[in-house]
Scaffold this motif. Structure first.
Motif, PDB file in Angstrom:
ATOM      1  N   GLU A  30      40.106  30.737  46.177  1.00 42.17           N
ATOM      2  CA  GLU A  30      40.306  30.461  44.691  1.00 42.17           C
ATOM      3  C   GLU A  30      41.657  29.671  44.967  1.00 42.17           C
ATOM      4  OE1 GLU A  30      38.252  29.480  40.992  1.00 42.17           O
ATOM      5  OE2 GLU A  30      37.798  29.682  43.079  1.00 42.17           O
ATOM      6  N   GLU A  31      41.660  28.348  44.950  1.00 39.11           N
ATOM      7  CA  GLU A  31      42.788  28.164  44.672  1.00 39.11           C
ATOM      8  C   GLU A  31      44.113  28.340  45.406  1.00 39.11           C
ATOM      9  OE1 GLU A  31      43.531  28.205  40.102  1.00 39.11           O
ATOM     10  OE2 GLU A  31      41.877  27.113  40.071  1.00 39.11           O
ATOM     11  N   GLY A  32      44.221  28.264  46.987  1.00 38.79           N
ATOM     12  CA  GLY A  32      44.826  28.791  47.879  1.00 38.79           C
ATOM     13  C   GLY A  32      45.352  30.183  47.636  1.00 38.79           C
ATOM     14  N   GLU A  33      44.407  30.911  46.718  1.00 37.11           N
ATOM     15  CA  GLU A  33      44.813  32.151  47.142  1.00 37.11           C
ATOM     16  C   GLU A  33      43.439  33.331  47.652  1.00 37.11           C
ATOM     17  OE1 GLU A  33      47.921  33.322  46.320  1.00 37.11           O
ATOM     18  OE2 GLU A  33      48.641  32.430  45.509  1.00 37.11           O
ATOM     19  N   ASP A  34      43.584  34.287  48.493  1.00 36.55           N
ATOM     20  CA  ASP A  34      42.372  35.371  48.596  1.00 36.55           C
ATOM     21  C   ASP A  34      42.440  36.763  48.012  1.00 36.55           C
ATOM     22  OD1 ASP A  34      44.551  36.568  49.794  1.00 36.55           O
ATOM     23  OD2 ASP A  34      44.198  36.675  52.050  1.00 36.55           O
ATOM     24  N   GLU A  35      42.585  36.620  46.815  1.00 34.59           N
ATOM     25  CA  GLU A  35      43.078  38.426  46.026  1.00 34.59           C
ATOM     26  C   GLU A  35      43.122  37.062  45.103  1.00 34.59           C
ATOM     27  OE1 GLU A  35      46.054  41.562  44.961  1.00 34.59           O
ATOM     28  OE2 GLU A  35      45.446  41.385  47.220  1.00 34.59           O
ATOM     29  N   ALA A  36      42.188  38.024  43.939  1.00 35.84           N
ATOM     30  CA  ALA A  36      42.267  37.735  41.643  1.00 35.84           C
ATOM     31  C   ALA A  36      42.988  39.148  41.664  1.00 35.84           C
ATOM     32  CB  ALA A  36      40.601  38.292  41.851  1.00 35.84           C
ATOM     33  N   ASP A  37      43.544  38.669  40.646  1.00 32.11           N
ATOM     34  CA  ASP A  37      44.172  39.621  40.518  1.00 32.11           C
ATOM     35  C   ASP A  37      43.951  39.551  38.238  1.00 32.11           C
ATOM     36  OD1 ASP A  37      45.572  41.520  38.255  1.00 32.11           O
ATOM     37  OD2 ASP A  37      48.273  39.718  38.965  1.00 32.11           O
ATOM     38  N   PHE A  38      42.879  40.210  37.776  1.00 29.45           N
ATOM     39  CA  PHE A  38      42.233  40.223  36.854  1.00 29.45           C
ATOM     40  C   PHE A  38      42.996  40.997  35.390  1.00 29.45           C
ATOM     41  CE2 PHE A  38      38.512  40.023  39.800  1.00 29.45           C
ATOM     42  CZ  PHE A  38      38.506  38.750  39.099  1.00 29.45           C
ATOM     43  N   LYS A  39      44.679  40.674  35.049  1.00 32.59           N
ATOM     44  CA  LYS A  39      45.073  41.402  34.537  1.00 32.59           C
ATOM     45  C   LYS A  39      44.567  42.267  33.107  1.00 32.59           C
ATOM     46  CE  LYS A  39      49.239  38.962  35.992  1.00 32.59           C
ATOM     47  NZ  LYS A  39      48.735  38.201  37.168  1.00 32.59           N
ATOM     48  N   GLU A  40      44.228  41.146  32.120  1.00 35.77           N
ATOM     49  CA  GLU A  40      43.380  42.263  31.495  1.00 35.77           C
ATOM     50  C   GLU A  40      42.335  43.257  31.571  1.00 35.77           C
ATOM     51  OE1 GLU A  40      40.787  41.016  27.160  1.00 35.77           O
ATOM     52  OE2 GLU A  40      42.120  39.225  28.676  1.00 35.77           O
ATOM     53  N   ALA A  41      41.784  43.444  32.784  1.00 32.37           N
ATOM     54  CA  ALA A  41      40.915  43.971  32.721  1.00 32.37           C
ATOM     55  C   ALA A  41      41.627  45.296  33.386  1.00 32.37           C
ATOM     56  CB  ALA A  41      39.978  43.388  33.813  1.00 32.37           C
ATOM     57  N   LYS A  42      42.640  45.346  34.118  1.00 30.06           N
ATOM     58  CA  LYS A  42      44.089  45.922  34.870  1.00 30.06           C
ATOM     59  C   LYS A  42      42.341  45.903  36.332  1.00 30.06           C
ATOM     60  CE  LYS A  42      46.097  48.614  31.086  1.00 30.06           C
ATOM     61  NZ  LYS A  42      46.025  49.643  30.465  1.00 30.06           N
ATOM     62  N   ALA A  43      42.202  44.898  36.925  1.00 30.31           N
ATOM     63  CA  ALA A  43      41.816  44.984  38.034  1.00 30.31           C
ATOM     64  C   ALA A  43      41.952  44.340  39.199  1.00 30.31           C
ATOM     65  CB  ALA A  43      40.006  44.972  38.144  1.00 30.31           C
ATOM     66  N   LYS A  44      42.005  44.454  40.573  1.00 21.88           N
ATOM     67  CA  LYS A  44      42.946  43.381  41.444  1.00 21.88           C
ATOM     68  C   LYS A  44      41.138  43.666  42.436  1.00 21.88           C
ATOM     69  CE  LYS A  44      47.287  43.185  40.970  1.00 21.88           C
ATOM     70  NZ  LYS A  44      48.388  43.293  42.070  1.00 21.88           N
ATOM     71  N   ALA A  45      40.828  41.950  42.691  1.00 15.93           N
ATOM     72  CA  ALA A  45      39.800  41.750  43.939  1.00 15.93           C
ATOM     73  C   ALA A  45      39.629  40.410  45.236  1.00 15.93           C
ATOM     74  CB  ALA A  45      37.862  41.394  42.448  1.00 15.93           C
ATOM     75  N   ILE A  46      38.997  41.476  46.170  1.00 13.42           N
ATOM     76  CA  ILE A  46      38.969  40.503  47.203  1.00 13.42           C
ATOM     77  C   ILE A  46      37.025  40.293  47.532  1.00 13.42           C
ATOM     78  CG2 ILE A  46      40.904  41.108  48.466  1.00 13.42           C
ATOM     79  CD1 ILE A  46      39.003  43.380  50.124  1.00 13.42           C
ATOM     80  N   TYR A  47      36.983  38.535  47.834  1.00 15.28           N
ATOM     81  CA  TYR A  47      35.051  38.318  47.674  1.00 15.28           C
ATOM     82  C   TYR A  47      34.884  38.003  49.373  1.00 15.28           C
ATOM     83  CZ  TYR A  47      35.852  37.173  42.472  1.00 15.28           C
ATOM     84  OH  TYR A  47      36.212  37.622  41.018  1.00 15.28           O
ATOM     85  N   PHE A  48      33.702  38.393  49.782  1.00 13.54           N
ATOM     86  CA  PHE A  48      33.192  37.337  50.507  1.00 13.54           C
ATOM     87  C   PHE A  48      31.885  36.889  50.478  1.00 13.54           C
ATOM     88  CE2 PHE A  48      32.480  41.372  51.706  1.00 13.54           C
ATOM     89  CZ  PHE A  48      31.460  42.052  51.359  1.00 13.54           C
ATOM     90  N   GLU A  49      31.139  35.882  51.312  1.00 15.01           N
ATOM     91  CA  GLU A  49      30.148  35.818  51.484  1.00 15.01           C
ATOM     92  C   GLU A  49      29.300  36.763  52.493  1.00 15.01           C
ATOM     93  OE1 GLU A  49      28.892  31.994  51.076  1.00 15.01           O
ATOM     94  OE2 GLU A  49      30.217  31.368  49.047  1.00 15.01           O
ATOM     95  N   ASP A  50      27.784  36.881  52.735  1.00 15.31           N
ATOM     96  CA  ASP A  50      27.228  37.409  53.220  1.00 15.31           C
ATOM     97  C   ASP A  50      26.235  36.408  53.888  1.00 15.31           C
ATOM     98  OD1 ASP A  50      24.483  36.581  51.756  1.00 15.31           O
ATOM     99  OD2 ASP A  50      24.683  39.558  51.144  1.00 15.31           O
TER     100      ASP A  50
END
Length: 214
Positions: free
Chosen positions: A84-104
């Motif tokens: 997403e926009e050149g990044e492979d990791e999401a940083d949800f600062k407000e939720a205090k969480a980080k995530a990675i994604y893929f498709e099955d």
């Protein structure tokens, strides 16, 4: 709120079944003709073959907050990470969480999310035993008010007493401390880390407060 079992309906059944068993290493809980259930920590993931109503879904799996980078290495050796926009990791600062994604293989948008509210692992290297539970399931609908009321009637509150959004934005139902949510999305909203737009699809979510089905 806890998600006990998620049932999704896929068209690419055999390849998807093989992916979760052999690539992701999930243990088979039970199996019957055209249906298989996997253990995902304290949750169950059931995949049902459905050619005519096959769709795609978004769901997330909680992992320990100290193992995100190790999980990224583990996952990237098995499947291509979504960007997403050149990044492979999401940083949800407000939720205090980080995530990675893929498709099955059926095009489901799957997220591994490391929340501060989840238990820290004593080990430093991620493996399949670190899948904690199914932590998010997205439902797309043109009837947000009705679904929101159904969830609240089952004792599943909107997150942090937020106002319910009827267009464009996501609505999270569940308690922050549990780190488990049902996400109500308007039809047509793009799921991040994908080029897919939310659409209505058959789904069954069995929670500790009742079953939601559409």
């Amino acid at each position: 709120m806890q998600i006990k079992e998620l049932t999704i309906y896929v068209g690419n059944y055999n390849e998807t079944r093989k992916f979760y068993e052999e690539v992701m290493g999930l243990n088979v809980y039970k199996e019957s003709k055209q249906q298989i259930t996997f253990q995902v920590g304290t949750s169950l993931l059931t995949i049902q073959e459905e050619i005519e109503q096959a769709s795609f879904y978004h769901f997330a799996i909680n992992i320990p907050p100290n193992l995100l980078q190790s999980a990224k290495v583990w996952l990237s050796n098995r499947v291509k990470l979504a960007m997403e926009e050149g990044e492979d990791e999401a940083d949800f600062k407000e939720a205090k969480a980080k995530a990675i994604y893929f498709e099955d293989p059926s095009g489901n948008i799957v997220e591994l999310i490391a929340r501060k509210t989840s238990a820290v692992a004593s080990e430093s290297h991620f493996h399949k035993a670190h899948f904690l539970n199914i932590s998010e399931v997205g439902i797309a609908t043109n009837h947000i008010i009705e679904l929101a009321q159904q969830l609240q009637d089952k004792g599943i509150p909107v997150r942090n007493n937020e106002s319910i959004k009827h267009q464009k934005y996501l609505n999270f139902f569940g308690e922050y401390d549990d780190g488990v949510y049902i996400i109500v999305a308007p039809v047509g909203r793009r799921w991040i880390f994908s080029n897919k737009y939310a659409k209505e699809a058959p789904i069954v979510i069995r929670t500790d407060r009742g079953t939601i089905q559409s």
